[in-house]
Write an enzyme that holds these catalytic residues in place. Structure first.
Site, PDB file in Angstrom:
ATOM      1  N   GLY A  46      -3.634  -5.461  -1.978  1.00  0.00           N
ATOM      2  CA  GLY A  46      -3.134  -4.451  -1.139  1.00  0.00           C
ATOM      3  C   GLY A  46      -4.135  -3.480  -0.664  1.00  0.00           C
ATOM      4  N   GLU A 122      -1.945   3.076 -10.261  1.00  0.00           N
ATOM      5  CA  GLU A 122      -1.150   1.974 -10.114  1.00  0.00           C
ATOM      6  C   GLU A 122      -0.328   1.832 -11.248  1.00  0.00           C
ATOM      7  OE1 GLU A 122      -1.824  -0.368  -7.748  1.00  0.00           O
ATOM      8  OE2 GLU A 122      -3.663   0.338  -7.026  1.00  0.00           O
TER       9      GLU A 122
END
Length: 229
Positions: A46, A122
């Site tokens: 991503g 994350e």
């Protein structure tokens, strides 16, 4: 995936967050480079493909098999807000799937610093868990590597799940967070896929880009649309 608000070019040292975060898992629990027991590969699919924001020793473009990329994770910090969550990607197990990205090698002191930084970016802010994947470098696919990937599962509170591409596109066009507009995230990921060549296919991503292209002229004037990216 999630991201930080730092510049696109990775700095000499990662911009670690001053906020307290859980202690990263012991290094022995993470896949290590067989050629260097002090090295670790981290797979990004991503925002990590254009903005890793941690120091690394090597990087390689390539893919993992058995997974498909999906805009199924909600983001209330980097690309959205609590009231209007953005859409970012996660990996869906798919035995016929193939997801392209970038693997970064961290070595020595880089390992603990990268894991501490990514734990905040994350896990704490993004709701992602870690998973071991097999990464195939584009230039040497016959020499796969074990890598660590951050994956958002349906068990995390930010998970949004599947939706029609048009609905995802509408949500992306409406959302902005601390790292910028959700549309920028989508277009940067699409740009990366184009650089990988015609063999790098992502029908889900392409369908959302097409839907955004159809909606954008009606969603806002051209000047405003350009300002988003």
């Amino acid at each position: 995936k999630q991201e930080s608000t730092a510049q696109n070019t990775p700095p000499a040292s990662p911009p670690l967050s001053p906020a307290p975060s859980p202690t990263p898992s012991p290094p022995s629990q993470h896949p290590r480079d067989d050629g260097d027991p002090q090295a670790l590969w981290i797979f990004g699919y991503g925002s990590l493909v254009w903005r890793p924001d941690f120091a690394y020793s090597d990087s390689r473009v390539g893919f993992v098999r058995g997974y498909s990329r999906r805009f199924w994770q909600g983001d209330t910090f980097h690309r959205g807000s609590d009231k209007m969550p953005g859409r970012v990607v996660t990996l869906l197990e798919d035995h016929e799937g193939c997801t392209w990205g970038v693997a970064y090698q961290v070595r020595g002191e880089q390992v603990s610093k990268a894991l501490k930084y990514l734990n905040v970016r994350e896990a704490v802010l993004g709701g992602y868990d870690t998973k071991e994947v097999t990464f195939y470098p584009q230039d040497t696919p016959d020499q796969p590597l074990k890598a660590l990937a951050y994956v958002a599962t349906p068990q995390n509170p930010g998970y949004l799940g599947p939706a029609p591409e048009e609905a995802i596109a509408t949500q992306i066009l409406a959302c902005r967070g601390f790292s910028g507009h959700n549309l920028e995230y989508l277009l940067r990921l699409a740009d990366f896929m184009q650089l990988c060549g015609p063999q790098a296919q992502d029908e889900h991503l392409a369908a959302i880009v097409d839907a955004v292209g159809t909606m954008l002229p009606c969603f806002c004037p051209t000047e405003q649309a350009l300002a988003l990216v």
